[in-house]
Design a protein around this motif. Structure first.
Motif, PDB file in Angstrom:
ATOM      1  N   SER A 158      31.027  31.734  38.230  1.00  0.00           N
ATOM      2  CA  SER A 158      31.608  33.018  38.584  1.00  0.00           C
ATOM      3  C   SER A 158      30.774  34.112  37.946  1.00  0.00           C
ATOM      4  O   SER A 158      30.121  33.890  36.931  1.00  0.00           O
ATOM      5  CB  SER A 158      33.030  33.153  38.059  1.00  0.00           C
ATOM      6  OG  SER A 158      33.805  32.083  38.486  1.00  0.00           O
ATOM      7  N   ILE A 160      31.346  37.936  36.487  1.00  0.00           N
ATOM      8  CA  ILE A 160      32.347  38.929  36.101  1.00  0.00           C
ATOM      9  C   ILE A 160      31.600  40.200  35.750  1.00  0.00           C
ATOM     10  O   ILE A 160      30.710  40.172  34.897  1.00  0.00           O
ATOM     11  CB  ILE A 160      33.176  38.439  34.902  1.00  0.00           C
ATOM     12  CG1 ILE A 160      33.958  37.187  35.308  1.00  0.00           C
ATOM     13  CG2 ILE A 160      34.116  39.529  34.409  1.00  0.00           C
ATOM     14  CD1 ILE A 160      34.470  36.395  34.140  1.00  0.00           C
ATOM     15  N   GLN A 162      31.789  44.280  34.729  1.00  0.00           N
ATOM     16  CA  GLN A 162      32.612  45.370  34.204  1.00  0.00           C
ATOM     17  C   GLN A 162      31.736  46.593  34.122  1.00  0.00           C
ATOM     18  O   GLN A 162      30.657  46.545  33.515  1.00  0.00           O
ATOM     19  CB  GLN A 162      33.069  45.016  32.795  1.00  0.00           C
ATOM     20  CG  GLN A 162      34.520  44.640  32.715  1.00  0.00           C
ATOM     21  CD  GLN A 162      34.946  44.489  31.285  1.00  0.00           C
ATOM     22  OE1 GLN A 162      34.317  43.747  30.536  1.00  0.00           O
ATOM     23  NE2 GLN A 162      35.987  45.191  30.905  1.00  0.00           N
ATOM     24  N   SER A 203      35.657  40.139  39.553  1.00  0.00           N
ATOM     25  CA  SER A 203      35.146  38.794  39.304  1.00  0.00           C
ATOM     26  C   SER A 203      34.942  38.112  40.645  1.00  0.00           C
ATOM     27  O   SER A 203      35.652  38.391  41.611  1.00  0.00           O
ATOM     28  CB  SER A 203      36.105  38.004  38.421  1.00  0.00           C
ATOM     29  OG  SER A 203      37.231  37.627  39.171  1.00  0.00           O
TER      30      SER A 203
END
Ligand code: ZN
Length: 238
Positions: A158, A160, A162, A203
């Motif tokens: 995955s 992710i 931000q 995500s």
């Protein structure tokens, strides 16, 4: 006194007069005797039945919605001994019994069942590991920064991401994350909006472990672009 008083009788909340009246009913009503017997069997088997827990509101809601969904006895059946074959219970009583069980001593059954599920889940899960992490810098003319982490978890990769200090999208605009491989193929790896201070996160579980060379964030005119149409706002090599 009629059949409806069974639960109160079982829970010991009837006054002396009503209890006596219900016991008279019980002597004449096979259905109530069977239900009462079943209630006693069920609760006798509960390890914590003597210490009823007060369920919190959230649990009451879940129990009640389970009752309305007409699948109220799942939690009870999980830990209860297999009951002897018996004729089908009256339809109106079954959900009430389940509810009263779950809301009183049965709260423990429910919690035990929940805990069992959680334990199984935990046992299945491998610890996640960080496969890499990069900082994305703003391209010329844009503000913002982001951190992208590649996470390996349960056999999946995955990403992710931000971001903060981004320009707040207007209208149908949305930020999109792209993974770019050696051949220049671009895969959309998530869409996000920001809060009013320009922070956003997303995500994305990657379909394959392609040899990604680059991660980029674009500001797209709509959230549905299959290929990047807008400007690249943030980018980093992987
Ligand atoms: Zn009855």
């Amino acid at each position: 006194m009629k059949c409806e008083a069974l639960i109160d009788y079982f829970n010991g909340t009837l006054n002396d007069k009503d209890r006596a009246a219900f016991e008279k009913h019980l002597a004449e009503c096979t259905d109530c005797r069977e239900e009462l017997e079943e209630l006693r069997l069920l609760t006798a088997d509960l390890p914590f039945a003597a210490e009823p827990a007060e369920p919190n509101d959230g649990m009451k809601e879940r129990v009640l919605s389970a009752v309305f969904a007409e699948e109220p006895v799942t939690a009870v059946e999980k830990t209860a001994p297999a009951p002897a074959p018996r004729k089908p219970a009256r339809q109106w009583l079954q959900p009430l019994l389940a509810a009263s069980l779950l809301l009183s001593a049965g709260a423990n059954v429910y919690l035990l069942a929940q805990k069992e599920e959680t334990d199984q889940q935990v046992a299945r899960e491998e610890p996640a590991t960080l496969a890499g992490s990069v900082q994305l810098a703003a391209t010329e003319g844009f503000n913002g920064q982001a951190q992208a982490s590649m996470v390996q978890e349960n056999g999946h990769s995955s990403v992710i991401l931000q971001a903060n200090q981004l320009q707040v999208p207007t209208g149908t605009e949305a930020y999109q994350v792209w993974l770019i491989n050696e051949a220049g193929d671009k895969v959309r790896a998530g869409t996000f909006n920001t809060d009013e201070s320009g922070r956003g996160a997303v995500s994305y579980t990657m379909p394959s472990d392609d040899n990604w060379q680059m991660i980029a964030v674009t500001l797209e005119p709509t959230a549905t672009s299959e290929q990047p149409l807008g400007d690249i706002v943030l980018a980093a090599e992987l």
